[in-house]
Design an enzyme around this catalytic site. Structure first.
Site, mmCIF file in Angstrom:
data_model
loop_
_atom_site.group_PDB
_atom_site.id
_atom_site.type_symbol
_atom_site.label_atom_id
_atom_site.label_comp_id
_atom_site.label_asym_id
_atom_site.label_seq_id
_atom_site.Cartn_x
_atom_site.Cartn_y
_atom_site.Cartn_z
ATOM 1 N N ASP A 15 0.753 -1.214 -0.072
ATOM 2 C CA ASP A 15 0.099 0.024 -0.017
ATOM 3 C C ASP A 15 0.958 1.287 0.007
ATOM 4 O O ASP A 15 0.474 2.293 0.720
ATOM 5 C CB ASP A 15 -1.136 -0.010 1.214
ATOM 6 C CG ASP A 15 -1.954 -0.993 1.142
ATOM 7 O OD1 ASP A 15 -1.927 -1.780 0.213
ATOM 8 O OD2 ASP A 15 -2.844 -1.301 2.145
ATOM 9 N N HIS A 56 -10.514 0.802 -3.005
ATOM 10 C CA HIS A 56 -11.970 0.830 -2.577
ATOM 11 C C HIS A 56 -12.853 1.496 -3.333
ATOM 12 O O HIS A 56 -12.776 2.516 -4.050
ATOM 13 C CB HIS A 56 -12.367 1.502 -1.005
ATOM 14 C CG HIS A 56 -11.246 0.913 0.104
ATOM 15 N ND1 HIS A 56 -11.103 -0.462 0.266
ATOM 16 C CD2 HIS A 56 -10.276 1.458 0.877
ATOM 17 C CE1 HIS A 56 -10.145 -0.586 1.297
ATOM 18 N NE2 HIS A 56 -9.840 0.575 1.556
ATOM 19 N N LYS A 98 -6.869 -4.893 -3.497
ATOM 20 C CA LYS A 98 -7.392 -5.274 -2.257
ATOM 21 C C LYS A 98 -8.545 -4.476 -1.849
ATOM 22 O O LYS A 98 -8.365 -3.271 -1.979
ATOM 23 C CB LYS A 98 -6.574 -5.874 -1.223
ATOM 24 C CG LYS A 98 -5.894 -4.877 -0.780
ATOM 25 C CD LYS A 98 -4.767 -5.304 0.225
ATOM 26 C CE LYS A 98 -4.080 -4.311 0.960
ATOM 27 N NZ LYS A 98 -4.681 -3.185 1.711
ATOM 28 N N CYS A 143 -2.324 -3.254 7.495
ATOM 29 C CA CYS A 143 -2.111 -4.044 6.308
ATOM 30 C C CYS A 143 -0.982 -5.067 6.220
ATOM 31 O O CYS A 143 -0.703 -6.044 5.932
ATOM 32 C CB CYS A 143 -2.315 -3.239 5.158
ATOM 33 S SG CYS A 143 -4.131 -2.801 4.857
#
Ligand code: VGL
Ligand code: ZN
Length: 198
Positions: A15, A56, A98, A143
């Site tokens: 990320d 997202h 993800k 994460c």
């Protein structure tokens, strides 16, 4: 265990996205300094280098407006969801997204938080003969930790590189202690780098 990096090792870059850099909606202090360690790691002969993106839909369950814990971040396709331009992508072989499901969050690069849908990372790594995984990026306490935990459960020898990670809420020591008890090893990126330069 030797820190000599070879083709059975994978680097998982978690990320490293614009929204997680300082000044972003979910800015992680110090995250903008990580490419100085992560970029040289990418030059080592890993079998595969995977970069993940938190990705997202608008109105994701993890957002404050939906009753979740986080400000709006990493909305699919927005500039904030893009990888940090400071991250060298030349040797990144796989980009894995993800957190796409509107009603479930996904901290781990291996599976959603409901432990039902899996991303396919496990099979990808095993299919390439990966034995050890090295995890770097943000956030150490979310994460990165979830990914390292799942990597151990999936049977990989797992290393978190603490100097190449930054967290948001918990102290690094408490996160690393908990991970250690679950079988995650630690090695500083500076040591991995110097060892592989010998
Ligand atoms: C993350 C909070 C929300 C992370 C992602 O990358 O650690 N944290 N979404
Ligand atoms: Zn998120």
């Amino acid at each position: 265990m030797s820190l000599r990096i070879n083709a059975t090792d994978a680097l998982l870059i978690i990320d490293m996205q614009a929204d997680f850099m300082p000044g972003g909606p979910l800015g992680v202090p110090g995250a903008d300094r990580l490419p100085t360690l992560i970029n040289p790691l990418c030059d080592l002969p890993f079998g595969v280098i995977v970069a993940t993106q938190d990705w997202h839909p608008a109105g994701h369950i993890s957002f404050v407006g939906q009753g979740g814990p986080w400000p709006v971040h990493c909305v699919a396709g927005t500039p904030g969801a893009g990888l940090s331009p400071a991250l060298a992508q030349t040797h990144v072989g796989v980009v894995l997204r993800k957190g796409l499901h509107p009603d479930i969050d996904s901290y781990s690069a291996f599976e959603d938080n409901d432990h039902v849908s899996r991303t396919g990372l496990d099979g990808l790594l095993k299919g390439r003969g990966i034995i050890r995984v090295f995890v770097v990026g943000v956030a150490l306490d979310y994460c990165v930790a979830a990914t390292a935990r799942d990597a151990v459960r999936a049977g990989f020898a797992t290393f978190v590189l603490p100097d190449a990670c930054r967290g948001v809420r918990q102290t690094p020591a408490s996160v690393l202690d908990a991970l250690g008890m679950e079988g995650v090893s630690q090695a500083d990126a500076v040591d991995v780098l110097s060892y592989n330069r010998k």
